[in-house]
Design an enzyme around this catalytic site. Structure first.
Site, PDB file in Angstrom:
ATOM      1  N   ALA A 147       0.736  -1.059  -0.041  1.00 48.31           N
ATOM      2  CA  ALA A 147      -0.158   0.010   0.186  1.00 48.31           C
ATOM      3  C   ALA A 147       0.742   1.088   0.007  1.00 48.31           C
ATOM      4  O   ALA A 147       2.063   1.262   0.444  1.00 48.31           O
ATOM      5  CB  ALA A 147      -0.773   0.101   1.072  1.00 48.31           C
ATOM      6  N   GLY A 181       0.966  -5.160   0.987  1.00 44.33           N
ATOM      7  CA  GLY A 181      -0.052  -5.204   0.075  1.00 44.33           C
ATOM      8  C   GLY A 181       0.313  -5.741  -1.257  1.00 44.33           C
ATOM      9  O   GLY A 181      -0.243  -6.755  -2.043  1.00 44.33           O
ATOM     10  N   GLU A 236       3.674  -5.099   7.669  1.00 43.40           N
ATOM     11  CA  GLU A 236       2.825  -4.046   8.413  1.00 43.40           C
ATOM     12  C   GLU A 236       2.712  -3.780   9.784  1.00 43.40           C
ATOM     13  O   GLU A 236       2.580  -2.663  10.164  1.00 43.40           O
ATOM     14  CB  GLU A 236       1.405  -4.503   7.941  1.00 43.40           C
ATOM     15  CG  GLU A 236       0.901  -4.500   6.467  1.00 43.40           C
ATOM     16  CD  GLU A 236       1.270  -5.609   5.519  1.00 43.40           C
ATOM     17  OE1 GLU A 236       2.159  -6.246   5.929  1.00 43.40           O
ATOM     18  OE2 GLU A 236       0.789  -5.613   4.547  1.00 43.40           O
ATOM     19  N   GLU A 271       0.343  -9.447  -0.317  1.00 44.91           N
ATOM     20  CA  GLU A 271      -1.288  -9.828  -0.398  1.00 44.91           C
ATOM     21  C   GLU A 271      -1.786  -9.894  -1.771  1.00 44.91           C
ATOM     22  O   GLU A 271      -2.718 -10.637  -2.042  1.00 44.91           O
ATOM     23  CB  GLU A 271      -1.976  -8.642   0.479  1.00 44.91           C
ATOM     24  CG  GLU A 271      -1.632  -8.760   1.972  1.00 44.91           C
ATOM     25  CD  GLU A 271      -2.093  -7.736   2.779  1.00 44.91           C
ATOM     26  OE1 GLU A 271      -1.663  -6.303   2.506  1.00 44.91           O
ATOM     27  OE2 GLU A 271      -2.874  -8.155   3.707  1.00 44.91           O
TER      28      GLU A 271
HETATM   29  N1  CAA Z   1       4.671   3.538   0.462  1.00 41.69           N
HETATM   30  C1  CAA Z   1       4.937   4.866  -0.102  1.00 41.69           C
HETATM   31  N2  CAA Z   1       6.165   5.067  -0.234  1.00 41.69           N
HETATM   32  C2  CAA Z   1       7.097   4.025  -0.043  1.00 41.69           C
HETATM   33  C3  CAA Z   1       6.767   2.652   0.338  1.00 41.69           C
HETATM   34  C4  CAA Z   1       5.359   2.467   0.708  1.00 41.69           C
HETATM   35  N3  CAA Z   1       4.867   1.145   0.936  1.00 41.69           N
HETATM   36  N4  CAA Z   1       7.789   1.890   0.432  1.00 41.69           N
HETATM   37  C5  CAA Z   1       8.971   2.769   0.191  1.00 41.69           C
HETATM   38  N5  CAA Z   1       8.528   3.978  -0.076  1.00 41.69           N
HETATM   39  C6  CAA Z   1       9.383   5.189  -0.563  1.00 41.69           C
HETATM   40  C7  CAA Z   1      10.359   5.477   0.560  1.00 41.69           C
HETATM   41  O1  CAA Z   1       9.794   6.444   1.663  1.00 41.69           O
HETATM   42  C8  CAA Z   1      11.485   6.200  -0.314  1.00 41.69           C
HETATM   43  O2  CAA Z   1      10.998   7.399  -0.692  1.00 41.69           O
HETATM   44  P1  CAA Z   1      12.042   8.596  -1.032  1.00 41.69           P
HETATM   45  O3  CAA Z   1      12.927   8.166  -1.961  1.00 41.69           O
HETATM   46  O4  CAA Z   1      11.313   9.716  -1.006  1.00 41.69           O
HETATM   47  O5  CAA Z   1      12.770   8.718   0.683  1.00 41.69           O
HETATM   48  C9  CAA Z   1      11.437   5.119  -1.669  1.00 41.69           C
HETATM   49  O6  CAA Z   1       9.933   4.606  -1.601  1.00 41.69           O
HETATM   50  C10 CAA Z   1      12.448   4.107  -1.813  1.00 41.69           C
HETATM   51  O7  CAA Z   1      12.417   3.466  -0.805  1.00 41.69           O
HETATM   52  P2  CAA Z   1      13.594   2.789   0.316  1.00 41.69           P
HETATM   53  O8  CAA Z   1      14.735   4.137   0.478  1.00 41.69           O
HETATM   54  O9  CAA Z   1      13.180   2.094   1.312  1.00 41.69           O
HETATM   55  O10 CAA Z   1      14.088   1.674  -0.736  1.00 41.69           O
HETATM   56  P3  CAA Z   1      14.861   0.421  -0.498  1.00 41.69           P
HETATM   57  O11 CAA Z   1      15.119  -0.264  -1.792  1.00 41.69           O
HETATM   58  O12 CAA Z   1      15.957   0.692   0.681  1.00 41.69           O
HETATM   59  O13 CAA Z   1      13.808  -0.590   0.280  1.00 41.69           O
HETATM   60  C11 CAA Z   1      11.602  -1.680   0.546  1.00 41.69           C
HETATM   61  C12 CAA Z   1      12.584  -1.036  -0.596  1.00 41.69           C
HETATM   62  C13 CAA Z   1      12.242  -2.916   1.118  1.00 41.69           C
HETATM   63  C14 CAA Z   1      10.333  -2.161  -0.353  1.00 41.69           C
HETATM   64  C15 CAA Z   1      11.374  -0.634   1.610  1.00 41.69           C
HETATM   65  O14 CAA Z   1      10.965   0.746   1.019  1.00 41.69           O
HETATM   66  C16 CAA Z   1      10.240  -1.051   2.450  1.00 41.69           C
HETATM   67  O15 CAA Z   1      10.507  -1.767   3.391  1.00 41.69           O
HETATM   68  N6  CAA Z   1       8.807  -0.386   2.263  1.00 41.69           N
HETATM   69  C17 CAA Z   1       7.742  -0.464   2.999  1.00 41.69           C
HETATM   70  C18 CAA Z   1       7.293  -2.027   2.657  1.00 41.69           C
HETATM   71  C19 CAA Z   1       6.114  -2.024   3.758  1.00 41.69           C
HETATM   72  O16 CAA Z   1       5.941  -1.902   4.998  1.00 41.69           O
HETATM   73  N7  CAA Z   1       4.984  -2.325   3.208  1.00 41.69           N
HETATM   74  C20 CAA Z   1       3.492  -2.476   3.819  1.00 41.69           C
HETATM   75  C21 CAA Z   1       2.720  -1.228   3.328  1.00 41.69           C
HETATM   76  S1  CAA Z   1       1.335  -1.233   4.511  1.00 41.69           S
HETATM   77  C22 CAA Z   1       0.229  -2.225   3.562  1.00 41.69           C
HETATM   78  O17 CAA Z   1       0.640  -2.941   2.401  1.00 41.69           O
HETATM   79  C23 CAA Z   1      -0.874  -2.356   4.146  1.00 41.69           C
HETATM   80  C24 CAA Z   1      -1.993  -3.307   3.487  1.00 41.69           C
HETATM   81  O18 CAA Z   1      -1.970  -4.401   4.229  1.00 41.69           O
HETATM   82  C25 CAA Z   1      -3.079  -2.795   2.800  1.00 41.69           C
END
Ligand code: CAA
Ligand code: NAI
Length: 704
Positions: free
Chosen positions: A62, A103, A126, A106
């Site tokens: 998400a 997501g 999450e 998922e």
């Molecule tokens: N939503 C919005 N922005 C996101 C994002 C997300 N899910 N994941 C990463 N970003 C953004 C970061 O803030 C970053 O932005 P900036 O460049 O502006 O700082 C950019 O994307 C790159 O991210 P990273 O620097 O973290 O990149 P990375 O290659 O080091 O790591 C990753 C990649 C492992 C995917 C890491 O970004 C991460 O862990 N992201 C979050 C994953 C997460 O927690 N997902 C669950 C979301 S909640 C959900 O999905 C709810 C549901 O069940 C409905």
């Protein structure tokens, strides 16, 4: 460009998610997916569908930035969209590469088949954002991977490799070549053989073991109690997985949705989102554009192989960077290297590091007793005794020995980085790299920018912190930098509270219950009470007695008495507490009588101290000092201060760090309490000007 693209490969349509950098499933992507399926499902020429991600990864889930905002009308929400895609009578195959998180996974679990590329990480993180997988993840993962695996993965939020995912049954196949081509072939085959869609929501095999073991969930809750302390999200995850076992899919999904809604707007989730973005923001330095050159770091040197130097050498070796440690003599060098070896060995013995990995890391660490050994290093980190003359001497030698362009860094925790830099003819290459103890464990690195540190030096140190797996926070030169300067306020008030009537165990309990891993007295016993004692003795020798601000009254009276009795802390088996097993603090009647006697000798009438007072007296002055630090520009952002405290001192992440937490308490309440403390205790408790200013403007630290 549209957020989804369709490409035909024979009878199969490939739907590509296009939302850089991480293919977050924001409203444009969800609308795009819906439109693509609306077009492809009725199209008789399409036999099967593949979903894949453009660029670096499948999807990070998400779009976290959309949380708390209402989606534009007509855009499907993610859980409903996934349910609907899963309904498809045509085979839907996920082609996964890079990352499938939250997501993203998922969505893949809503597909009928999952093929994954090598070097992919998958998981449901999450919980680390204070929420739960709310798009069917808590219902589908246990059905696919079994309840025990789902509990472990969802409650830890850990990402697994494609190999582990295959073993757990989360994915069906690891593609050796092109993952999209493999998925297209699979979709075509499923369609040609008329194989009915295998919907995760209809699978049952993963639930059987849990149905036969009713005690499973209570056992799991007991096992997670320590790491989930103070948080709601991990328990909500468990309840949802329990519902997956107990209820039909549709009802379980409804239950998950209700639980998700309770979490997503709560302070815990806001705090953890704040921490997520703060961890990324911290690397952005306003006056250093991305184009600032950085120097490659291929080899490192460390001067001094004591507590910190040894740990810092391990940090470089852990990152694969060869490092040479320099000690003053062969005996100290052998002792230092032996300590490093023993440290790694303990990790191997606990099963947390493979023996060959340890051997590789040890092979990257060389030792020497002369500075010539670091002449070619790209960076040298000094970690010798905390004495200015020694530091200056070392930097003088480094200046003469190291190659031009090398970065000369100091690990000092209290000395003036500019004065150290002035001992060299290249202050532009000098910077502070303040690691936290144990350096190989703690993620915080304060990067201390000297008055003359060049942009290139700063940018290189910040980039290096990432390479080393640290959270690098850029701070300015001042006494204690950010972390220890704030810590001083906290420790001082903790000591006063004990003089006034509380006992160490009262203070520690309140701070532990707030969410810190331990309170100030248990922490002092761990670090060694003698460190502060020696510093105070040195200071007292310099200063005439009886000059009276709050800080001078902070003579550490009780701590000094403990040290005079040899109670240095855990290492001597006794400090503020006694230790029977060497590590569990036990209240000690001897300390209690010493405290009571000391209060009497100081002329302080002991009184009952409430838990509320303990919390406010310890934490509000800490926040107040944070406001001064912000005002002086020592920290760039209040969220940087939060990073220092979460990653250096164990401030509970689910409270977002001290400055975020202060905003949730209300700055007006904190300023009012500080004014009250000032009236009773003295001017050192006066509210910081910035705190007063923000209150007057009705703002929070977040707005600064
Ligand atoms: N939503 C919005 N922005 C996101 C994002 C997300 N899910 N994941 C990463 N970003 C953004 C970061 O803030 C970053 O932005 P900036 O460049 O502006 O700082 C950019 O994307 C790159 O991210 P990273 O620097 O973290 O990149 P990375 O290659 O080091 O790591 C990753 C990649 C492992 C995917 C890491 O970004 C991460 O862990 N992201 C979050 C994953 C997460 O927690 N997902 C669950 C979301 S909640 C959900 O999905 C709810 C549901 O069940 C409905
Ligand atoms: P330590 O006393 O454990 O180690 C210092 C080492 O430096 C000793 O092994 C000593 O032999 C060696 N040394 C002294 N002079 C030397 C010289 N001229 N050349 C080569 N080696 C020399 O001290 P510790 O705790 O490791 O601290 C080192 C630095 O790190 C200090 O500046 C300290 O303030 C800072 N620091 C310490 C932290 C801690 O928790 N111990 C935390 C963060 C910073």
């Amino acid at each position: 460009m549209s957020a989804t693209q369709i490409e035909r490969r024979g009878p199969v349509a490939v739907v590509r998610l296009v939302n850089p950098p991480v293919n977050g499933l924001g409203s444009a992507v969800r609308s795009g997916l819906e439109a693509a399926f609306n077009q492809l499902l009725p199209d008789d020429s399409v036999a099967g569908i593949v979903i894949t991600g453009d660029g670096r990864m499948f999807s990070a889930g998400a779009d976290i930035r959309e949380f708390g905002r209402t989606p534009p009308p007509g855009v499907p929400n993610l859980p409903e969209l996934i349910d609907w895609l899963e309904e498809s009578s045509k085979p839907v195959v996920a082609a996964i590469h890079g990352v499938a998180a939250g997501g993203g996974l998922e969505l893949a679990l809503g597909c009928h088949y999952r093929i994954v590329a090598p070097k992919t990480r998958l998981g449901l993180p999450e919980v680390t954002l204070g929420i739960l997988p709310g798009a069917g993840g808590t219902q589908r993962l246990p059905r696919v991977a079994g309840v025990e695996a789902a509990l472990e993965l969802i409650v830890s939020g850990r990402l697994v490799s494609e190999r582990e995912a295959l073993k757990l049954g989360i994915v069906d196949q690891v593609a050796e070549g092109d993952v999209v081509a493999a998925a297209v072939a699979k979709a075509a085959e499923l369609a040609a053989t008329g194989t009915p869609p295998r919907r995760s929501s209809e699978r049952d095999e993963g639930l059987a073991a849990a149905r036969a073991d009713p005690g499973l969930f209570d056992r799991f809750r007991r096992s997670m109690a320590k790491r989930a302390r103070g948080m709601n999200a991990p328990y909500a995850c468990v309840r949802c997985i329990e519902a997956a076992v107990r209820l039909p899919f549709a009802e379980g999904r409804h239950f998950e949705h209700q639980e998700f809604r309770k979490l997503v707007g709560a302070v815990e989730a806001q705090a953890m989102r704040h921490a997520f973005f703060a961890e990324r923001e911290v690397a952005k330095i306003p006056d250093l554009p991305d184009s600032t050159p950085t120097r490659p770091i291929a080899a490192a040197g460390v001067i001094g192989c004591g507590t910190m130097g040894g740990g810092i050498a391990m940090v470089f070796a852990n990152a694969g960077i060869p490092v040479t440690v320099v000690e003053s003599d062969a005996g100290a060098l052998d002792a230092g290297l032996e300590k490093i070896r023993a440290n790694y060995q303990a990790t191997v013995d606990k099963g947390r590091l493979a023996q060959d990995a340890m051997d590789e890391r040890m092979a990257l660490i060389a030792g020497a007793t002369g500075f010539d050994a670091v002449a070619d290093a790209d960076i040298v980190v000094e970690a010798v005794f905390e004495e200015m003359p020694v530091k200056k001497q070392v930097f003088g030698i480094l200046d003469r020995t190291c190659r031009p362009g090398a970065i000369l860094a100091t690990n000092t925790s209290t000395l003036d980085v500019d004065e150290i830099a002035a001992a060299t003819g290249r202050p532009e290459s000098v910077i502070g790299t303040h690691f936290f103890s144990p350096a190989n464990v703690m993620r915080l690195l304060e990067v201390v920018r000297g008055a003359k540190s060049s942009p290139e030096t700063v940018a290189t140190a910040m980039a290096l912190s990432k390479t080393l797996g640290k959270i690098g926070v850029l701070v300015g030169v001042c006494d204690g930098f950010v972390g220890n300067r704030m810590l001083h306020q906290y420790l001082r008030e903790a000591a006063f509270l004990v003089e006034e009537g509380a006992l160490p165990q009262d203070v520690d309990r309140v701070i532990y219950d707030f969410g810190f891993p331990m309170g100030p007295f248990a922490m002092s016993d761990l670090a060694g009470n003698d460190i502060g004692w020696r510093i105070r003795k040195a200071k007292m020798a310099e200063r005439p007695a009886g000059t009276g601000s709050g800080d001078e009254r902070y003579s550490g009276t009780i701590s000094d008495r403990l040290c005079e009795r040899g109670r240095f802390g855990q290492k001597t088996g006794a400090g503020w507490y006694r230790y029977e097993d060497g590590r569990t603090p036990l209240p000690d009647p001897e300390v209690e009588s010493l405290i009571v006697e000391t209060s009497k000798a100081l002329g302080i009438g002991r009184r009952p101290v409430s838990d509320r007072e303990i919390l406010e007296r310890c934490l509000y002055p800490l926040v107040n000092e944070g406001a001064r630090i912000l005002d002086e520009g020592i920290a760039l952002r209040s969220s940087d201060i939060d990073m220092v405290w979460i990653h250096g001192y164990g401030f509970p992440r689910y409270r977002g760090g001290p400055m975020f937490w202060a905003d949730t308490v209300g700055l007006d309440a904190i300023a009012a309490a500080m004014r009250g403390f000032q009236a009773v205790h003295g001017d050192w408790m006066a509210p910081a000007p910035l705190l007063e200013k923000l209150v007057a403007e009705g703002k929070g630290f977040e707005d600064f």
